[in-house]
Design an enzyme around this catalytic site. Structure first.
Site, PDB file in Angstrom:
ATOM      1  N   ASP A  30     -26.004 -73.429  18.507  1.00 18.41           N
ATOM      2  CA  ASP A  30     -25.093 -74.516  18.822  1.00 18.41           C
ATOM      3  C   ASP A  30     -24.469 -74.174  20.186  1.00 18.41           C
ATOM      4  O   ASP A  30     -24.462 -73.016  20.616  1.00 18.41           O
ATOM      5  CB  ASP A  30     -24.036 -74.726  17.738  1.00 18.41           C
ATOM      6  CG  ASP A  30     -23.420 -76.126  17.821  1.00 18.41           C
ATOM      7  OD1 ASP A  30     -23.574 -76.785  18.871  1.00 18.41           O
ATOM      8  OD2 ASP A  30     -22.771 -76.558  16.855  1.00 18.41           O
TER       9      ASP A  30
HETATM   10  C1  BGC Z   1     -21.958 -79.683  18.286  1.00 19.09           C
HETATM   11  C2  BGC Z   1     -23.422 -80.002  18.117  1.00 19.09           C
HETATM   12  C3  BGC Z   1     -23.946 -80.708  19.335  1.00 19.09           C
HETATM   13  C4  BGC Z   1     -23.683 -79.830  20.557  1.00 19.09           C
HETATM   14  C5  BGC Z   1     -24.151 -80.457  21.838  1.00 19.09           C
HETATM   15  C6  BGC Z   1     -21.696 -78.946  19.587  1.00 19.09           C
HETATM   16  O1  BGC Z   1     -20.347 -78.819  19.835  1.00 19.09           O
HETATM   17  O2  BGC Z   1     -21.509 -78.909  17.198  1.00 19.09           O
HETATM   18  O3  BGC Z   1     -23.619 -80.799  16.974  1.00 19.09           O
HETATM   19  O4  BGC Z   1     -25.297 -80.985  19.194  1.00 19.09           O
HETATM   20  O5  BGC Z   1     -22.291 -79.610  20.662  1.00 19.09           O
HETATM   21  O6  BGC Z   1     -23.357 -81.551  22.162  1.00 19.09           O
END
Ligand code: BGC
Length: 844
Positions: free
Chosen positions: A250
């Site tokens: 993530d």
């Molecule tokens: C979120 C993800 C997301 C990523 C990119 C993160 O903060 O938890 O679900 O895909 O950001 O935006």
């Protein structure tokens, strides 16, 4: 469907498998052409949304994009817009895998249109608690429904040449302290509930990428960050399930170098920066990470490149763009759940409608998507008023808000009110300042969305200046929502300031999305101008780049909430159709925080109660993703749940009210009547940072079945607009792999409709006071299969429901494997988990 990974003996006879072997051979060749630096370079993003290209080996850059409600794009195209889909929980409310496949194909088409190779979706975490901020991004509180719907989305997306990214692996079911908590989940619960949709997507569908979550997981074997979890990433995901794709972190979730590299992570995002790059090269040189570990990651990245067509040598034929013009409207309408409809009033006769009172904060401003990284910029959203006006051209539609339910004032109308203080030109003056306050660059714009991005290193702050014209007599509230260090001046007086410097955490905790700020009150007697001056910190947010964030807000003098409710009640009394749209909004349901209450925000409950008192036939529409309490439910005759319906919001509402599409949705979660009955009412980790999953396997409706508390509406509930009689259930096939049931149902209502036939399973010792010694504590009953069927009025139809072997199995914590405790299993068949009409049994 993308075939599940097969063993090498099976592969030798299949042409598709031969191609795969060729691809694997090419991957080995390409890998051999890379030195250590070249390999490691492929393992951290080049930007927030891109991976590095490598021209010498014919690899183009691959692009990724959020997310579950559409494909936002990489931000490289100014003004980029996207189709805005109904949210995942709306899709699962259809319980219709064919619709899920159509949406998966549309995902692929949208991704290709935006030049995106991997969509950061679906989110297959479970709706463990109704207060979870990202509840709307998930499919259900049930693992089987989540698996079935998301599995079809993934298969169709990947058939369209676009990778799915299963997120967030794993036990990432709430937002409070989201980058820190340690989820403590026992082995059996993890297997049967939280890992189940991931396992399905990997083993049965063949998902190409998986996202390792922010949180830490203690699964009884190891307590470690999800990005370093050797047991879950390597032993379970890769070895046991045979996952051959890429595990991506993530965003900014990876903290340590060797631990994450050895732990099973393959790709650090976003980039550049982060703990790999040179540090990973050094870790290999010093022997802390074996080069074969790096090779395995590079193979996976190259395999992904083959799959999405990013390797010149192996690129597939380009796909024709697919479109599905009607899907978003149909889906939003079909997903609508009829929670309550006394005397089957729906659909309404359009000819009888002359005067419509469309009331409520969410009628005034529909909430079509949740907050956070899932957000997409829609080209156009059909409002409830627009939809109803188009469907009822002969009727007069009046919209009344009935009181504000938002925490923050609306954005300042820059075009209509703001001028550059220096030249008088319309718009705001935006200047970049260095640390000494010297202006580095300055421009005037009417087109400012509250973000100033890609600031140069020397920039310390951004100055926003405007002369704002206030004409309306009374109290204007003017505010600035921002983060970090800032000052806000109105007419040369500092009215508010912030002294805490901010960094990347404001992106991770989502406070940049709906930034706070107290408004200043400006009293206007005669039309006048005010001078606004805001200085905003340059926030250096690692790979998210450098930006300043500031939303200028402005609330006009206006009616009090009481006055607005009075006006709405008066209009309701005069209308022949009253539609009240209440709900949540993106200040309430968002990534970054969990809700603190299940109540509707603002005075919406008062509004509904007062409207119902004068217009008892009013149709109440709940526009929310996650459950909210509806204290007036028993007095309302017709209540619909419309989710976050996406861009076709108003058209879909008109379709279900006026008979174009049946609102055939069934709740994929339980709607509580009282907060006190909710099995997992909050998601706050303890003082030690540990989030205990102490309810075990009794998540969602399973917890409600255990306590026997009465919800407002149970899991699987939804009335549609016809009635169904359940006639008969028979077991038509029984093998080691599955049991197939035939369920006969008759449409005994007045019109063609859709029925979702639900099959629940009860364990052999169900009904006993307590499970026998050594027997697992199984749920009272659990969803084992379902099928969606259609029939005309008066027709009988047979639903075929396949119950897979896994539905009977439980995870044996001694042997660490799946087992089926022998005995007689009862199938309970019906319209919801509590409306059970038929039963049959099988011995396993
Ligand atoms: C979120 C993800 C997301 C990523 C990119 C993160 O903060 O938890 O679900 O895909 O950001 O935006």
């Amino acid at each position: 469907m993308t075939p599940r990974p097969t063993s090498s003996t099976e592969t030798s006879v299949l042409p598709e498998a031969t191609a795969r072997l060729d691809a694997e051979a090419s991957i080995e060749q390409l890998l051999g052409a890379l030195d250590l630096e070249g390999k490691v370079r492929l393992l951290t993003g080049e930007t927030s949304w891109r991976l590095f290209a490598h021209e010498q080996i014919g690899l183009r850059s691959m692009a990724v994009s959020d997310g579950p409600v559409g494909v936002r794009g990489t931000g490289e195209v100014p003004g980029e817009t996207s189709l805005l889909f109904p949210s995942p929980s709306a899709l699962s409310a259809t319980w219709d895998t064919a619709l899920a496949s159509r949406l998966g194909s549309l995902f692929a088409a949208e991704a290709r249109r935006h030049g995106v190779d991997v969509v950061l979706a679906p989110q297959v975490n479970l709706q463990r608690t109704p207060v979870a901020g990202r509840h709307y991004e998930c499919y259900s509180e049930d693992p089987l429904l989540t698996s079935a719907i998301s599995g079809h989305v993934i298969a169709a997306m990947q058939d369209g040449g676009v990778g799915a990214c299963l997120k967030h692996f794993v036990a990432n079911d709430s937002e409070t302290q989201r980058t820190e908590y340690l989820a403590h989940v026992d082995e059996r619960t993890l297997r049967e509930v939280y890992l189940a949709p991931f396992e399905h997507a990997v083993r049965e569908v063949g998902a190409w990428t998986v996202m390792a979550a922010y949180n830490q997981v203690d699964d009884g074997v190891l307590a470690a960050p999800a990005t370093e979890h050797t047991h879950l990433l390597r032993d379970v995901l890769k070895e046991e399930w045979g996952f051959d794709g890429v595990v991506v972190s993530d965003w900014l979730a990876t903290r340590r170098t060797a631990e994450s590299a050895n732990g099973g992570l393959d790709l650090v995002m976003p980039g550049p920066g982060g703990p790999w790059e040179d540090r990973l090269v050094a870790a290999v040189r010093s022997g802390r990470v074996d080069e074969s570990v790096v090779d395995d990651k590079v193979r996976r990245v190259l395999r992904l490149a083959v799959r999405v067509g990013a390797l010149a040598e192996l690129a597939p034929e380009p796909m024709p763009p697919a479109t599905d013009e009607t899907l978003l409207r149909e889906l939003a309408a079909r997903a609508t759940v009829v929670v309550h409809d006394e005397n089957h009033r729906l659909p309404l006769d359009p000819a009888a409608v002359r005067r419509v009172a469309l009331i409520g904060p969410n009628a005034f401003e529909a909430f079509v998507q949740g907050g956070g990284s899932a957000h997409v910029n829609a080209a156009h959203v059909v409002s409830p008023a627009e939809g109803l006006r188009a469907a009822l051209p002969h009727a007069e539609v009046t919209v009344l808000r009935g009181g504000d339910a938002r925490r923050h004032a609306p954005d300042l109308d820059i075009v209509g009110r703001a001028r550059d203080p220096r030249t008088g030109e319309p718009g705001l003056r935006i200047s970049t300042l260095d640390a000494a306050g010297t202006v580095l660059a300055s421009r005037v714009t009417t087109d400012w969305d509250g973000w100033e991005r890609e600031l140069p290193d020397v920039a310390a702050a951004v100055l926003v200046e405007a002369t704002v014209h206030l004409a309306e007599p009374g109290e204007h509230r003017i505010g600035l929502g921002t983060v970090g260090t800032w000052t806000f001046e109105v007419d040369g007086v500092t009215v508010a300031r912030g002294d805490r410097p901010a960094g990347a955490e404001v992106v991770l905790d989502s406070s940049v999305n709906s930034p706070d700020g107290e408004p200043a009150v400006v009293l206007v007697a005669a039309p006048r101008d005010v001078e606004l001056r805001a200085t905003l910190q340059n926030i250096r947010a690692q790979a998210y780049g450098s930006f300043a964030r500031g939303v200028l807000r402005h609330a006009l003098p206006g009616l009090s909430v009481d006055d607005e409710i009075d006006a709405a009640v008066e209009a309701a009394a005069q209308a022949d159709l009253v539609v009240v749209v209440v709900g949540t909004n993106d200040e309430v349901e968002s990534e970054g925080w969990d809700r603190t209450s299940l109540a509707l925000p603002g005075r919406q409950d008062d509004l509904v109660a007062r409207v119902l008192a004068v217009a008892p036939d009013a149709v109440v529409v709940v526009n929310a993703g996650a459950p909210v309490l509806l204290p007036w439910l028993e007095t309302a005759r017709t209540v619909l749940w419309t989710w976050f319906p996406g861009e076709e919001c108003g058209n879909a509402l008109a379709d279900v009210l006026l008979g174009v599409t049946e609102p055939a949705g069934r709740l994929p979660w339980t709607l509580p009547a009282r907060e006190a009955d909710v099995p997992v009412p909050h998601a706050r980790p303890g003082a030690d940072g540990v989030l205990e999953y102490s309810e075990g396997v009794h998540v969602g409706y399973r917890g409600w079945e255990l306590s026997r508390a009465r919800p407002a509406a149970e899991f699987g509930h939804g009335l549609g607009w016809t009635s169904w009689q359940y006639e008969d259930v028979t077991v038509v096939e029984e093998t080691a792999e599955h049991v197939v049931l035939a369920v006969d149902v008759t449409n005994v209502g007045p019109r063609r409709g859709t029925e979702v036939v639900q099959v629940y399973l009860e364990a052999p010792d169900a009904g006993a006071e307590a499970p026998g010694p050594g027997a697992p504590d199984r749920p009272v009953r659990w969803l084992a299969g379902f099928a969606t069927v259609q029939a005309d009025a008066g027709d009988r139809v047979t639903a075929t429901v396949r119950v897979a072997r896994r539905a009977f199995e439980t995870w044996d914590v001694t042997a660490h494997r799946w087992v089926t405790p022998p005995g007689t299993y009862l199938f309970r068949v019906g319209r919801s988990v509590r409306d059970l009409r038929l039963a049959t049994a099988t011995d396993r």
